[in-house]
Design an enzyme around this catalytic site. Structure first.
Site, PDB file in Angstrom:
ATOM      1  N   TRP A 101       0.830  -1.209   0.000  1.00 24.81           N
ATOM      2  CA  TRP A 101       0.000   0.000   0.000  1.00 24.81           C
ATOM      3  C   TRP A 101       0.856   1.247   0.000  1.00 24.81           C
ATOM      4  CZ3 TRP A 101      -4.485  -1.073  -1.776  1.00 24.81           C
ATOM      5  CH2 TRP A 101      -5.028  -2.334  -1.559  1.00 24.81           C
ATOM      6  N   ASP A 169      -0.830   7.048   6.627  1.00 20.18           N
ATOM      7  CA  ASP A 169      -1.910   6.095   6.374  1.00 20.18           C
ATOM      8  C   ASP A 169      -1.992   5.162   7.579  1.00 20.18           C
ATOM      9  OD1 ASP A 169      -3.563   4.034   5.601  1.00 20.18           O
ATOM     10  OD2 ASP A 169      -2.488   3.562   3.745  1.00 20.18           O
ATOM     11  N   LYS A 193     -11.170  -1.569   9.472  1.00 16.96           N
ATOM     12  CA  LYS A 193     -10.426  -2.355  10.458  1.00 16.96           C
ATOM     13  C   LYS A 193     -10.960  -1.967  11.839  1.00 16.96           C
ATOM     14  CE  LYS A 193      -7.522  -2.985   6.871  1.00 16.96           C
ATOM     15  NZ  LYS A 193      -7.337  -4.148   6.034  1.00 16.96           N
TER      16      LYS A 193
END
Lengths: 356, 356
Positions: A101, A169, A193
């Site tokens: 990511w 992030d 999450k």
């Protein structure tokens, strides 16, 4: 019916009481006779919900009254790869390449300006967090990924540079541990999450870093406009925000981040102790970079895989397979996963040792 | 508890049986023991759901096996204002300016190239659909908004130009009426009217119009990449897609678009007949452009407003206030609203006439 022990990497387990309240509100929101799915986003009910979600998000990060705004947008972290660059990248930004990511974030930013990769652990399949890197002067911002879900690594410290905004992030570890969140200028996180169901994205941004690039920014990409419109430039993802609010309320009722951090630490200690103790298993990442959220490990003898898989599946464990980039196993232990679920997994590993 | 008659303009009413099934799945999806909110988007269960949703969307539009792909993305129609331009606008595109959202679409496209406004009804507060306009040669695409939610106008025909792709924002009337959908090359729609809850956006695109612009397209803006990744470049809005699938299944069980169109026509005929008959009310739009989805009207004597408001609220009617740009009232009658709800409203209007 017994609920599975859900170690899924995300979308992931949320507290049962959150599911129960959300389920009820899909039929009837707070005795209004209307479903949460059919109310206007301009209704008093929903405006109250999004305000509460905003307030709780800032509160759990200790960022109230410090110049930050909380936004609930759509598109996940991948859209933020784009938005951060749209809003902040004029000449050059610095990125730490700690996983898939992080690497995607770099790729998207390259559409808008130059990026400098300060360090990368790619050549060792991202099994550690690079630490000895220099941050040059004059970057538009510095970008980190605090937790690398796929690889199971987590940053413990965040090197800063004066006058360089810090962007992070935190999709897979927000609200899971105590940090000085005011060291960051922009935090973003996909909901799925520790915040809520997929479909909402939290952005917490210090307003004074905005409005400094020279390009025209399309409306849907413009943080300043989203702040002005209070995340309602267009219809927001009502249900995901509602369930996020319920989940942040659950976190408040359970002692907030300080308390959940202790529980997360206990869960992580338990699983990592077993990975290290049990002669059949090995951990994937550098010890000092181990994530409290995602423990990645594998069997020393891969041929034992089918037998181990049969055991954990028989114990109602769900979502333990590792990501294809790493293989093996990944135990994701987000806030709502109980210590009991980790105990069940550890017992399976112990039993497996006896019988393998 | 009696459910309100929900005339909300969106997010809006969905069938009660869809709410009931969705509510159950928030606790336990199909006896899996897991909530729809905690399953992986890569799970067999969810892959089956999104495939079913795609198939049903194309089926209800009669667009299977005709070179179209269906995508479920995030961000609503406003994100599509941007994406259509990113993917299709090289030099100049033609737009019809029929309302606030059409006008926003033009504004966003201007970030990427030139736009030509072929006609506009702005000067009369968008109370009609311009018809006598010429479409020049050589446009990259032509953009319409099929239904203008705020103003209550709806396009009945869609002037085409050979070799010019036709793009249409159908956010507020998709799946509500029979059309030759194959006249369009790209259709997009925010979910939150006739498809499902806010948070998902349907895009139906003819693949052969893509890949023709020279600019680099960021990943999250790239239709071709989204097609290749089957709407799962990153985590999709799982719950909104799931409920959309349930709602499209409901539509199938109830005779599909041909059958719902008849019901929608009956509802619209009923309310518009009363608006025209009742001396206290007047319609807002040109008669020939009246929307089957959103009927806009007002009191001839605005001073009677508080009295009328009291009456409809007492009859468990919700969401009847007009948008601030128009004022008065707006009865939104999406697919799931029953004829009985419209009858209740019409009875209120009749009773109001007697007592006012």
């Amino acid at each position: 019916m017994e609920r599975p022990h859900n170690f899924s990497a995300g979308p992931c387990i949320l507290p049962l009481e959150v599911f129960e309240k959300a389920s009820q509100s899909v039929i009837d929101l707070d005795n209004s006779g209307l479903s949460i799915l059919e109310i206007s986003h301009r209704s008093t009910a929903f405006v109250g919900i999004i305000e509460k979600a905003r307030e709780l998000a800032l509160q759990h990060l200790n960022l109230q009254d410090k110049g930050y705004k909380a936004l609930f947008l759509q598109g996940g972290a991948s859209m933020q790869f784009l938005m951060t660059a749209y809003n902040l990248l004029e000449k050059k930004a610095g990125y730490l390449d700690t996983g898939t990511w992080a690497s995607n974030a770099i790729k998207e930013a390259n559409n808008f300006g130059k990026t400098e990769v300060l360090a990368s652990s790619k050549s060792s399949n991202y099994n550690y967090i690079p630490k000895d890197f220099l941050v040059p002067e004059g970057l538009d911002y510095l970008h980190y990924t605090s937790n690398n879900t796929i690889y199971g690594t987590q940053m413990k410290t965040f090197p800063k540079k004066e006058n360089t905004p810090l962007v992070c992030d935190m999709s897979s570890d927000i609200f899971s541990r105590q940090l000085d969140y005011s060291q960051f200028d922009l935090i973003y996180a996909g909901a799925q999450k520790n915040m809520g169901p997929a479909g909402a994205t939290l952005i917490v941004v210090k307003e004074d870093i905005l409005g400094k690039v020279s390009r025209a920014i399309p409306s849907m990409m413009d943080y300043q406009l989203m702040i002005k419109k209070e995340s309602m430039f267009n219809t927001p993802p009502v249900f995901s925000i509602y369930v996020s609010m319920l989940n942040l309320e659950w976190l408040s009722r359970n002692g907030g981040v300080p308390s959940i951090e202790k529980k997360n630490k206990a869960k992580a200690d338990l699983i990592y102790s077993e990975i290290d103790r049990n002669p059949l298993f090995k951990g994937f990442t550098a010890l000092e970079d181990r994530s409290m959220m995602n423990a990645t490990f594998s069997l020393k003898d891969e041929q034992l895989g089918p037998k181990f898989d049969k055991l954990w599946k028989a114990s109602h464990i769900n979502g333990l397979n590792g990501h294809r980039s790493v293989g093996g196993y990944r135990a994701s232990m987000y806030n709502a996963l109980t210590l009991d679920s980790v105990k069940v997994l550890v017992d399976v590993m112990k039993n497996f040792e006896k019988t393998a």
